[in-house]
Design a protein around this motif. Sequence first.
Motif, mmCIF file in Angstrom:
data_model
loop_
_atom_site.group_PDB
_atom_site.id
_atom_site.type_symbol
_atom_site.label_atom_id
_atom_site.label_comp_id
_atom_site.label_asym_id
_atom_site.label_seq_id
_atom_site.Cartn_x
_atom_site.Cartn_y
_atom_site.Cartn_z
ATOM 1 N N GLY A 328 0.904 -0.938 0.139
ATOM 2 C CA GLY A 328 -0.324 0.730 -0.432
ATOM 3 C C GLY A 328 0.384 1.255 0.139
ATOM 4 O O GLY A 328 1.952 1.543 0.520
ATOM 5 N N PRO A 329 0.437 2.552 -0.616
ATOM 6 C CA PRO A 329 1.021 3.323 -0.003
ATOM 7 C C PRO A 329 1.548 3.909 0.914
ATOM 8 O O PRO A 329 0.500 3.758 1.720
ATOM 9 C CB PRO A 329 0.631 4.309 -1.516
ATOM 10 C CG PRO A 329 -1.260 3.816 -1.670
ATOM 11 C CD PRO A 329 -0.856 2.372 -0.852
ATOM 12 N N VAL A 357 8.464 -7.468 -4.718
ATOM 13 C CA VAL A 357 6.982 -7.452 -4.782
ATOM 14 C C VAL A 357 6.063 -6.428 -4.620
ATOM 15 O O VAL A 357 6.321 -5.892 -3.458
ATOM 16 C CB VAL A 357 6.831 -8.856 -4.703
ATOM 17 C CG1 VAL A 357 5.334 -9.035 -4.355
ATOM 18 C CG2 VAL A 357 7.565 -10.478 -4.341
ATOM 19 N N ILE A 358 5.047 -5.947 -5.565
ATOM 20 C CA ILE A 358 4.412 -5.485 -5.481
ATOM 21 C C ILE A 358 2.791 -6.340 -5.137
ATOM 22 O O ILE A 358 2.783 -7.098 -6.035
ATOM 23 C CB ILE A 358 4.337 -3.874 -6.566
ATOM 24 C CG1 ILE A 358 5.621 -3.082 -5.967
ATOM 25 C CG2 ILE A 358 2.777 -2.875 -6.441
ATOM 26 C CD1 ILE A 358 5.636 -2.490 -5.372
ATOM 27 N N ALA A 364 0.009 -0.793 -7.219
ATOM 28 C CA ALA A 364 0.522 -1.264 -8.278
ATOM 29 C C ALA A 364 0.444 -0.140 -8.833
ATOM 30 O O ALA A 364 0.720 0.177 -10.070
ATOM 31 C CB ALA A 364 -0.111 -2.485 -8.678
ATOM 32 N N ALA A 365 -0.915 0.422 -9.317
ATOM 33 C CA ALA A 365 -1.368 1.408 -10.019
ATOM 34 C C ALA A 365 0.116 2.627 -9.976
ATOM 35 O O ALA A 365 0.506 3.720 -10.555
ATOM 36 C CB ALA A 365 -2.924 2.321 -9.288
ATOM 37 N N GLY A 382 -3.842 -9.057 -8.238
ATOM 38 C CA GLY A 382 -4.621 -9.325 -7.720
ATOM 39 C C GLY A 382 -4.781 -7.736 -6.883
ATOM 40 O O GLY A 382 -3.610 -7.169 -6.647
ATOM 41 N N GLY A 383 -5.493 -7.840 -6.511
ATOM 42 C CA GLY A 383 -5.988 -7.467 -5.212
ATOM 43 C C GLY A 383 -6.527 -7.852 -4.287
ATOM 44 O O GLY A 383 -5.434 -8.414 -3.186
#
Length: 411
Positions: A328-329, A357-358, A364-365, A382-383
């Motif tokens: 997460g950001p 890994v993200i 990811a965006a 995936g989300g």
Amino acid sequence: MFLTLDDFDFEGKRVVLRVDINCPINPENGEILDDKRIREVKKTINELSNSGARVVILAHQSRPGKKDFAPLEEHAKKLSEILHKEVKYLDEIFSKRVINEIKNMEDGDIILLENIRFYSEEVLKDWKKWEKITPKKQAETLLIKRLAPLFDYFVNDAFAAAHRAQPSLVGFSYYMPMIAGRLMEKEVNVLSKVVENPDSPAVYVLGGAKADDSIKVMKNVLDRVDYILTGGIVANIFLIAKGYNLGKNLEIIKNLGYESLIEEAKNLLEKYEEKIYTPVDVALNINGERVEKKLNGDVEELINDIGEETIKIYSEIIKKAKTIVANGPMGVFELENFAIGTIKILDAIAHSKGFKVIGGGHIAAATELFGYADKIDHISTGGGATLSFLSGEKLPVIEMLKESYSKFKHP
Ligand code: 3PG
């Protein structure tokens, strides 16, 4: 263990392939705004088609009631473009016409059927209900009963929907081998490695707004990782657990229904305090301006990012890591003044020599947006599925893949 494309010869066989190409689209005209998920299933489709399989693809776009719940016509065009091969779109799921078209396919042909969630059996009102329904019952749905007799193999490459137990995702496995596609294989192998056996020092960067998911992930990996670096709402929950009075930020936590997580955070801190890092400074949003503040007392205003000192501390840890997973950001990166934390942490991850890994849609965006995507070893498609996997939950699709392996593996 599961069956893979290496286990079978597909020449002349009819294959039903479930993918997840649920994409951000423009609800006005169906235009696909980000085709990452489509690009990611290219390998499996190409491999099947090139080996002489007749490939019928099932997929969904959004859910009933949502603005982006749409037909798959644009997806078929995009697939054809990406594969450099015709992908025939049929705007139905199991009509006589579809059945005839499937029967008349030639080796290597590819068909994409209509959004599978247009059909009611796929989308029960209670989203979770399918998980309680046995695969046998799912296999008895009209959808599966009509389609299954047409196929020899079921390939599942829909990792991003692996946490759903809907008929098109698991039902075919009752009648034929259920085989992991190349994307499914990659996702499961990479995520299993970083969850079960990460090379040390291992760092999990847990941020964003979905604090409940992050805490589940944290609980699952804390015994096997060396550092947890918190940001976003997750960090605020841990700061409150440490005794900070965070003013408006506590209100947000309450509104999100996360108040009970503060107690959980306290328990985790008791056991793992030296592993769980919280910001030492933050960026406050004061009328849209970024105002950095060292955390040495109460905070009333909104925290929208981590501060410079925290960025330095986190970056040093990331630099030395052998495994880095970010879910997460660090802040509200959509606002220019508060994107710094997310960008600099992504930069540190991108420049680290560790395995990177993200996982999780929002981060990811951000990774794509700020130009770091090609420096990351694996960006999960995936989300919810990725978060469930990282949390150690059992995913129905993966469970069925394992079951199919025991049932159909050649001696
Ligand atoms: C996703 O985008 O996370 C997957 O396509 C699953 O979608 P769902 O949450 O609507 O099942």
